[in-house]
Motif scaffolding. Structure first.
Motif, PDB file in Angstrom:
ATOM      1  N   ARG A   9      17.048  39.035   6.956  1.00  0.00           N
ATOM      2  CA  ARG A   9      17.418  40.364   7.954  1.00  0.00           C
ATOM      3  C   ARG A   9      16.618  41.147   7.102  1.00  0.00           C
ATOM      4  O   ARG A   9      16.442  41.664   5.915  1.00  0.00           O
ATOM      5  N   VAL A  10      15.704  41.828   7.935  1.00  0.00           N
ATOM      6  CA  VAL A  10      14.803  42.939   7.488  1.00  0.00           C
ATOM      7  C   VAL A  10      14.792  44.225   8.403  1.00  0.00           C
ATOM      8  O   VAL A  10      15.492  44.105   9.564  1.00  0.00           O
ATOM      9  N   GLY A  11      14.590  45.304   7.850  1.00  0.00           N
ATOM     10  CA  GLY A  11      14.417  46.784   8.424  1.00  0.00           C
ATOM     11  C   GLY A  11      13.344  47.373   7.796  1.00  0.00           C
ATOM     12  O   GLY A  11      12.806  47.138   6.992  1.00  0.00           O
ATOM     13  N   VAL A  12      12.931  48.505   8.490  1.00  0.00           N
ATOM     14  CA  VAL A  12      11.838  49.656   8.062  1.00  0.00           C
ATOM     15  C   VAL A  12      12.483  50.855   8.123  1.00  0.00           C
ATOM     16  O   VAL A  12      13.304  51.451   8.794  1.00  0.00           O
ATOM     17  N   VAL A  13      12.135  51.594   6.891  1.00  0.00           N
ATOM     18  CA  VAL A  13      12.631  53.002   6.748  1.00  0.00           C
ATOM     19  C   VAL A  13      11.121  53.840   6.975  1.00  0.00           C
ATOM     20  O   VAL A  13      10.338  53.628   6.102  1.00  0.00           O
ATOM     21  N   GLY A  14      11.299  54.501   7.830  1.00  0.00           N
ATOM     22  CA  GLY A  14      10.107  55.487   8.185  1.00  0.00           C
ATOM     23  C   GLY A  14       9.208  54.764   9.199  1.00  0.00           C
ATOM     24  O   GLY A  14       8.855  53.768   9.008  1.00  0.00           O
ATOM     25  N   HIS A  21       3.799  50.113  12.576  1.00  0.00           N
ATOM     26  CA  HIS A  21       3.301  48.969  12.530  1.00  0.00           C
ATOM     27  C   HIS A  21       3.868  47.897  12.072  1.00  0.00           C
ATOM     28  O   HIS A  21       4.151  46.411  12.225  1.00  0.00           O
ATOM     29  N   HIS A  22       4.443  48.047  10.744  1.00  0.00           N
ATOM     30  CA  HIS A  22       5.525  47.138  10.017  1.00  0.00           C
ATOM     31  C   HIS A  22       6.510  46.689  10.991  1.00  0.00           C
ATOM     32  O   HIS A  22       6.763  45.626  10.971  1.00  0.00           O
ATOM     33  N   ALA A  23       7.068  47.681  11.548  1.00  0.00           N
ATOM     34  CA  ALA A  23       8.030  47.197  12.564  1.00  0.00           C
ATOM     35  C   ALA A  23       8.036  46.444  13.711  1.00  0.00           C
ATOM     36  O   ALA A  23       8.639  45.513  13.897  1.00  0.00           O
ATOM     37  N   ARG A  24       6.788  46.667  14.142  1.00  0.00           N
ATOM     38  CA  ARG A  24       6.063  45.887  15.356  1.00  0.00           C
ATOM     39  C   ARG A  24       5.787  44.588  14.896  1.00  0.00           C
ATOM     40  O   ARG A  24       6.319  43.499  15.510  1.00  0.00           O
ATOM     41  N   ILE A  25       5.261  44.241  13.851  1.00  0.00           N
ATOM     42  CA  ILE A  25       4.733  42.969  13.100  1.00  0.00           C
ATOM     43  C   ILE A  25       6.111  42.468  12.937  1.00  0.00           C
ATOM     44  O   ILE A  25       6.250  41.197  13.137  1.00  0.00           O
ATOM     45  N   LEU A  26       6.994  42.717  12.052  1.00  0.00           N
ATOM     46  CA  LEU A  26       8.181  42.187  11.494  1.00  0.00           C
ATOM     47  C   LEU A  26       8.940  41.763  12.777  1.00  0.00           C
ATOM     48  O   LEU A  26       9.567  40.503  12.901  1.00  0.00           O
ATOM     49  N   GLY A  36      16.023  46.337  12.687  1.00  0.00           N
ATOM     50  CA  GLY A  36      15.898  47.959  13.281  1.00  0.00           C
ATOM     51  C   GLY A  36      15.291  48.803  12.174  1.00  0.00           C
ATOM     52  O   GLY A  36      14.687  48.377  11.249  1.00  0.00           O
ATOM     53  N   VAL A  37      15.411  49.989  12.676  1.00  0.00           N
ATOM     54  CA  VAL A  37      14.616  51.083  11.800  1.00  0.00           C
ATOM     55  C   VAL A  37      15.514  52.188  11.396  1.00  0.00           C
ATOM     56  O   VAL A  37      16.567  52.514  11.989  1.00  0.00           O
ATOM     57  N   VAL A  70      13.889  45.539   2.909  1.00  0.00           N
ATOM     58  CA  VAL A  70      13.418  46.848   3.818  1.00  0.00           C
ATOM     59  C   VAL A  70      11.956  47.043   3.345  1.00  0.00           C
ATOM     60  O   VAL A  70      11.542  46.862   2.128  1.00  0.00           O
ATOM     61  N   VAL A  71      11.320  47.243   4.536  1.00  0.00           N
ATOM     62  CA  VAL A  71       9.906  48.133   4.107  1.00  0.00           C
ATOM     63  C   VAL A  71       9.953  49.572   3.854  1.00  0.00           C
ATOM     64  O   VAL A  71      10.735  50.033   4.933  1.00  0.00           O
ATOM     65  N   ILE A  72       9.590  50.178   3.053  1.00  0.00           N
ATOM     66  CA  ILE A  72       9.597  51.636   2.756  1.00  0.00           C
ATOM     67  C   ILE A  72       8.472  52.258   2.925  1.00  0.00           C
ATOM     68  O   ILE A  72       7.368  51.859   2.309  1.00  0.00           O
ATOM     69  N   ALA A  73       8.386  53.149   4.311  1.00  0.00           N
ATOM     70  CA  ALA A  73       7.149  53.430   4.725  1.00  0.00           C
ATOM     71  C   ALA A  73       7.197  54.897   4.728  1.00  0.00           C
ATOM     72  O   ALA A  73       6.778  55.716   5.903  1.00  0.00           O
ATOM     73  N   VAL A  74       7.985  55.563   3.797  1.00  0.00           N
ATOM     74  CA  VAL A  74       8.266  57.132   4.092  1.00  0.00           C
ATOM     75  C   VAL A  74       7.011  57.707   3.191  1.00  0.00           C
ATOM     76  O   VAL A  74       6.301  57.114   2.633  1.00  0.00           O
ATOM     77  N   PRO A  75       7.030  59.066   3.381  1.00  0.00           N
ATOM     78  CA  PRO A  75       5.793  59.689   2.402  1.00  0.00           C
ATOM     79  C   PRO A  75       6.119  59.299   0.825  1.00  0.00           C
ATOM     80  O   PRO A  75       7.223  59.245   0.402  1.00  0.00           O
ATOM     81  N   THR A  76       5.158  59.299   0.236  1.00  0.00           N
ATOM     82  CA  THR A  76       5.035  58.660  -1.225  1.00  0.00           C
ATOM     83  C   THR A  76       6.027  59.367  -1.988  1.00  0.00           C
ATOM     84  O   THR A  76       6.560  58.770  -3.107  1.00  0.00           O
ATOM     85  N   VAL A  77       6.174  60.771  -1.933  1.00  0.00           N
ATOM     86  CA  VAL A  77       7.226  61.624  -2.882  1.00  0.00           C
ATOM     87  C   VAL A  77       8.583  61.208  -2.507  1.00  0.00           C
ATOM     88  O   VAL A  77       9.571  61.650  -3.436  1.00  0.00           O
ATOM     89  N   GLU A  78       8.855  60.467  -1.391  1.00  0.00           N
ATOM     90  CA  GLU A  78      10.277  60.090  -1.195  1.00  0.00           C
ATOM     91  C   GLU A  78      10.452  58.637  -1.505  1.00  0.00           C
ATOM     92  O   GLU A  78      11.400  58.000  -1.335  1.00  0.00           O
ATOM     93  N   HIS A  79       9.313  57.790  -2.119  1.00  0.00           N
ATOM     94  CA  HIS A  79       9.460  56.419  -2.126  1.00  0.00           C
ATOM     95  C   HIS A  79      10.351  56.118  -3.319  1.00  0.00           C
ATOM     96  O   HIS A  79      11.305  54.818  -3.091  1.00  0.00           O
TER      97      HIS A  79
END
Length: 220
Positions: A9-14, A21-26, A36-37, A70-79
């Motif tokens: 079970r996967v999701g994307v943050v950001g 594109h992460h969300a689309r591919i997953l 979801g996201v 989860v995939v984390i695709a937020v701005p670097t300062v929020e990683h």
């Protein structure tokens, strides 16, 4: 957590450019359960949900309640903040490169991952570039590597220097190809359009004698 016979079970943050594109591919990967996201901008969340047909969760906690990774695709300062929140719950994370804005932040992420047993992976996609994979069998002992990664200015990922934005791909590849510890680094860079370094050159000398000369620019 994952039960036998179930898909991960996967999701994307950001859901900016890369997160979308992460969300689309997953969504389209067999044997994955795309849950979801989460996006802090409600209008963008609705747009992505509508376009991809995935759920847009109202909070990051709501997304975390449904996923194993989860995939984390937020701005670097929020990683770091997002990664620690996920790892503390035992959720595995794939963090878009760079891992963090500084070494101390990266170390804190790894410390929590080690304590909880959750996995951390960084999105160094150039490792899987077909050209690199094709060349690797022939690169037994590279002695000199020259790399130029040049791009026009785009107002994205400007929260970090070009070294973390672009050159990090080449540093990762070179270290993997050479395989020796770095003995010396000589580098120079300039801020041109942002408050961070936008164009940089680095010369890496390795213990075994190999040399890599790397140039990266996001203002060319």
């Amino acid at each position: 957590m994952l039960n036998e016979g179930e898909g991960l079970r996967v999701g994307v943050v950001g859901t900016g450019s890369l997160g979308f594109h992460h969300a689309r591919i997953l969504r389209d990967v067999p044997d994955l359960d795309m849950r979801g996201v989460y996006e802090v901008r409600p209008d963008r969340a609705k747009e992505v949900s509508r376009e991809l047909g995935v759920e847009a969760h109202g909070s990051i906690e709501a997304l975390f309640d449904t996923v194993d990774a989860v995939v984390i695709a937020v701005p670097t300062v929020e990683h770091e903040a997002v990664a620690l929140a996920a790892l503390e719950r035992g959720i595995h994370v794939l963090i878009e490169k760079p891992m963090a804005p500084d070494l101390e932040s990266a170390d804190r992420i790894l410390a929590v991952a080690e304590r909880t047993g959750a996995l951390v992976q960084i999105g160094h996609v150039e490792r899987f570039n077909p050209a690199i994979l094709a060349a690797e069998p022939y690169l037994e002992r590279p002695l000199f590597i020259e790399s130029h990664r040049i791009a026009p200015f785009v107002p994205r990922s400007t929260d970090v220097a070009v070294v973390l934005d672009l050159m990090i791909h080449d540093v990762d590849l070179v270290c993997g190809l050479v395989g020796d510890p770095i003995r010396e680094i000589a580098a120079a860079g300039l801020a041109v359009l942002t408050r961070h370094v936008d164009i940089a050159n680095a010369r890496l000398t390795f213990e075994g004698g190999a040399v890599a000369n790397l140039t990266a620019s996001r203002v060319s």
